[in-house]
Write an enzyme that holds these catalytic residues in place. Structure first.
Site, PDB file in Angstrom:
ATOM      1  N   GLY A 204      -0.762 -14.474 -15.616  1.00  0.00           N
ATOM      2  CA  GLY A 204      -0.257 -15.370 -14.578  1.00  0.00           C
ATOM      3  C   GLY A 204       0.698 -14.626 -13.663  1.00  0.00           C
ATOM      4  O   GLY A 204       1.179 -13.529 -14.004  1.00  0.00           O
TER       5      GLY A 204
ATOM      6  N   GLN B  13       7.927 -14.180  -8.200  1.00  0.00           N
ATOM      7  CA  GLN B  13       8.005 -12.841  -8.790  1.00  0.00           C
ATOM      8  C   GLN B  13       7.720 -11.730  -7.785  1.00  0.00           C
ATOM      9  O   GLN B  13       8.064 -10.574  -8.035  1.00  0.00           O
ATOM     10  CB  GLN B  13       7.038 -12.730  -9.976  1.00  0.00           C
ATOM     11  CG  GLN B  13       7.418 -13.622 -11.148  1.00  0.00           C
ATOM     12  CD  GLN B  13       6.383 -13.571 -12.242  1.00  0.00           C
ATOM     13  OE1 GLN B  13       5.376 -14.277 -12.180  1.00  0.00           O
ATOM     14  NE2 GLN B  13       6.602 -12.735 -13.231  1.00  0.00           N
TER      15      GLN B  13
ATOM     16  N   CYS C  92       6.544 -11.669 -19.956  1.00  0.00           N
ATOM     17  CA  CYS C  92       6.726 -11.897 -18.519  1.00  0.00           C
ATOM     18  C   CYS C  92       6.651 -10.556 -17.806  1.00  0.00           C
ATOM     19  O   CYS C  92       7.299  -9.587 -18.241  1.00  0.00           O
ATOM     20  CB  CYS C  92       8.086 -12.559 -18.270  1.00  0.00           C
ATOM     21  SG  CYS C  92       8.377 -12.958 -16.537  1.00  0.00           S
ATOM     22  N   LEU C  93       5.889 -10.521 -16.724  1.00  0.00           N
ATOM     23  CA  LEU C  93       5.762  -9.271 -15.976  1.00  0.00           C
ATOM     24  C   LEU C  93       7.096  -8.885 -15.329  1.00  0.00           C
ATOM     25  O   LEU C  93       7.294  -7.723 -14.990  1.00  0.00           O
ATOM     26  CB  LEU C  93       4.670  -9.409 -14.899  1.00  0.00           C
ATOM     27  CG  LEU C  93       3.264  -9.687 -15.457  1.00  0.00           C
ATOM     28  CD1 LEU C  93       2.286  -9.943 -14.318  1.00  0.00           C
ATOM     29  CD2 LEU C  93       2.767  -8.547 -16.340  1.00  0.00           C
TER      30      LEU C  93
ATOM     31  N   HIS D 245       5.204 -21.834 -17.901  1.00  0.00           N
ATOM     32  CA  HIS D 245       5.991 -20.609 -17.669  1.00  0.00           C
ATOM     33  C   HIS D 245       6.035 -20.295 -16.161  1.00  0.00           C
ATOM     34  O   HIS D 245       7.111 -20.008 -15.614  1.00  0.00           O
ATOM     35  CB  HIS D 245       5.329 -19.463 -18.452  1.00  0.00           C
ATOM     36  CG  HIS D 245       5.916 -18.108 -18.248  1.00  0.00           C
ATOM     37  ND1 HIS D 245       6.577 -17.410 -19.237  1.00  0.00           N
ATOM     38  CD2 HIS D 245       5.925 -17.283 -17.165  1.00  0.00           C
ATOM     39  CE1 HIS D 245       6.977 -16.236 -18.770  1.00  0.00           C
ATOM     40  NE2 HIS D 245       6.584 -16.120 -17.504  1.00  0.00           N
ATOM     41  N   GLU D 246       4.879 -20.385 -15.495  1.00  0.00           N
ATOM     42  CA  GLU D 246       4.820 -20.044 -14.056  1.00  0.00           C
ATOM     43  C   GLU D 246       5.552 -21.108 -13.221  1.00  0.00           C
ATOM     44  O   GLU D 246       6.206 -20.771 -12.229  1.00  0.00           O
ATOM     45  CB  GLU D 246       3.376 -19.898 -13.582  1.00  0.00           C
ATOM     46  CG  GLU D 246       2.539 -18.858 -14.321  1.00  0.00           C
ATOM     47  CD  GLU D 246       3.173 -17.483 -14.391  1.00  0.00           C
ATOM     48  OE1 GLU D 246       4.001 -17.144 -13.523  1.00  0.00           O
ATOM     49  OE2 GLU D 246       2.860 -16.745 -15.349  1.00  0.00           O
TER      50      GLU D 246
ATOM     51  N   HIS E 132       9.113 -20.352 -13.114  1.00  0.00           N
ATOM     52  CA  HIS E 132       9.441 -19.322 -12.112  1.00  0.00           C
ATOM     53  C   HIS E 132       9.678 -19.981 -10.749  1.00  0.00           C
ATOM     54  O   HIS E 132      10.613 -19.616 -10.030  1.00  0.00           O
ATOM     55  CB  HIS E 132       8.299 -18.313 -11.978  1.00  0.00           C
ATOM     56  CG  HIS E 132       8.321 -17.188 -12.979  1.00  0.00           C
ATOM     57  ND1 HIS E 132       9.410 -16.376 -13.145  1.00  0.00           N
ATOM     58  CD2 HIS E 132       7.366 -16.735 -13.833  1.00  0.00           C
ATOM     59  CE1 HIS E 132       9.140 -15.463 -14.082  1.00  0.00           C
ATOM     60  NE2 HIS E 132       7.901 -15.665 -14.520  1.00  0.00           N
TER      61      HIS E 132
HETATM   62  O1  K1U Z   1       5.131 -12.777 -15.643  1.00  0.00           O
HETATM   63  C1  K1U Z   1       4.385 -13.732 -15.774  1.00  0.00           C
HETATM   64  O2  K1U Z   1       4.731 -14.831 -15.417  1.00  0.00           O
HETATM   65  C2  K1U Z   1       3.032 -13.497 -16.387  1.00  0.00           C
HETATM   66  C3  K1U Z   1       3.043 -13.652 -17.897  1.00  0.00           C
HETATM   67  C4  K1U Z   1       2.464 -15.006 -18.228  1.00  0.00           C
HETATM   68  C5  K1U Z   1       2.643 -15.500 -19.622  1.00  0.00           C
HETATM   69  C6  K1U Z   1       2.284 -14.762 -20.730  1.00  0.00           C
HETATM   70  C7  K1U Z   1       2.433 -15.271 -21.991  1.00  0.00           C
HETATM   71  C8  K1U Z   1       2.924 -16.529 -22.178  1.00  0.00           C
HETATM   72  C9  K1U Z   1       3.315 -17.252 -21.069  1.00  0.00           C
HETATM   73  C10 K1U Z   1       3.160 -16.736 -19.802  1.00  0.00           C
HETATM   74  C11 K1U Z   1       2.203 -12.544 -18.493  1.00  0.00           C
HETATM   75  O3  K1U Z   1       1.091 -12.400 -18.172  1.00  0.00           O
HETATM   76  S1  K1U Z   1       2.981 -11.527 -19.647  1.00  0.00           S
HETATM   77  C12 K1U Z   1       1.777 -10.329 -20.138  1.00  0.00           C
HETATM   78  C13 K1U Z   1       0.601 -10.837 -20.868  1.00  0.00           C
HETATM   79  O4  K1U Z   1      -0.473 -10.567 -20.407  1.00  0.00           O
HETATM   80  C14 K1U Z   1       0.645 -11.638 -22.110  1.00  0.00           C
HETATM   81  C15 K1U Z   1       1.731 -11.698 -22.951  1.00  0.00           C
HETATM   82  C16 K1U Z   1       1.729 -12.492 -24.088  1.00  0.00           C
HETATM   83  C17 K1U Z   1       0.600 -13.226 -24.416  1.00  0.00           C
HETATM   84  C18 K1U Z   1      -0.497 -13.162 -23.589  1.00  0.00           C
HETATM   85  C19 K1U Z   1      -0.479 -12.363 -22.455  1.00  0.00           C
HETATM   86 ZN    ZN Z   2       6.971 -14.683 -16.048  1.00  0.00          ZN
END
Ligand code: K1U
Ligand code: ZN
Length: 170
Positions: free
Chosen positions: A46, A51, A92-93, A134-135, A138
């Protein structure tokens, strides 16, 4: 293809509250394409406009295994959230390398415009529901580490600032 720089916690701009998108025009469509490129390149599931330092209510998501089912949510609004909550590990990125558990509604319903500006209703559960919540945080200027204890959050902040200093020195 354009890759956009992602703001890193504790950048204060991550705490900006986003405004509604006024029109799904050529500018927003180009932004959606760049956000999808940026999300896929960073291996994220996401990305919120906040961001990439754009403070409008726009999210891109892809939780599919094949990374080929992009979902665009413009001006999303949650209309129902289950009382039942689940704790899932989140990343989170904007907080690279940090994963921790956050409790969120297990299922949600929402409305949003799609990438063409068409109004849609959506139900989500599992990873999609987690990612949408989560998004949407943000867009409200909230980063997932704010759900953690002050001790954990301060440790993460110090780690991120140290990593930034080292990157600047290299
Ligand atoms: O930064 C962000 O908002 C993107 C984030 C989204 C997210 C991941 C996991 C749970 C809730 C929201 C990411 O993509 S973090 C990297 C990722 O690919 C990931 C991390 C944990 C689980 C699954 C994917
Ligand atoms: Zn995030």
């Amino acid at each position: 293809m354009a890759l956009l720089p992602i703001l890193c916690y504790p950048d204060p701009r991550l705490h900006t509250v986003a405004k509604p998108v006024q029109a799904v025009d050529a500018r927003i469509k180009a932004l959606i394409a760049d956000m999808l490129d940026t999300m896929y390149d960073a291996n994220g599931i996401g990305l919120a406009a906040t961001q990439i330092n754009v403070h409008e209510r726009l999210i891109v998501i892809d939780v599919s295994e094949g990374r080929n089912e992009p979902l665009v949510l413009i001006n999303p609004e949650i209309t129902w959230a289950s009382a039942d909550q689940q704790v899932n590990d989140e990343g989170c990125l904007s907080v690279p390398g940090i994963y921790d558990g956050v409790a969120r509604a297990s299922a949600i319903r929402l409305t949003a415009l799609d990438g063409e500006g068409v109004s849609r209703s959506l139900e989500a559960e599992g990873l999609l529901a987690v990612c949408i919540q989560h998004e949407m945080d943000h867009l409200m200027g909230k980063v997932f580490v704010e759900y953690l204890s002050p001790l954990k959050r301060n440790r993460i902040k110090s780690k991120m600032l140290k990593a930034r200093r080292e990157a600047e020195r290299a």
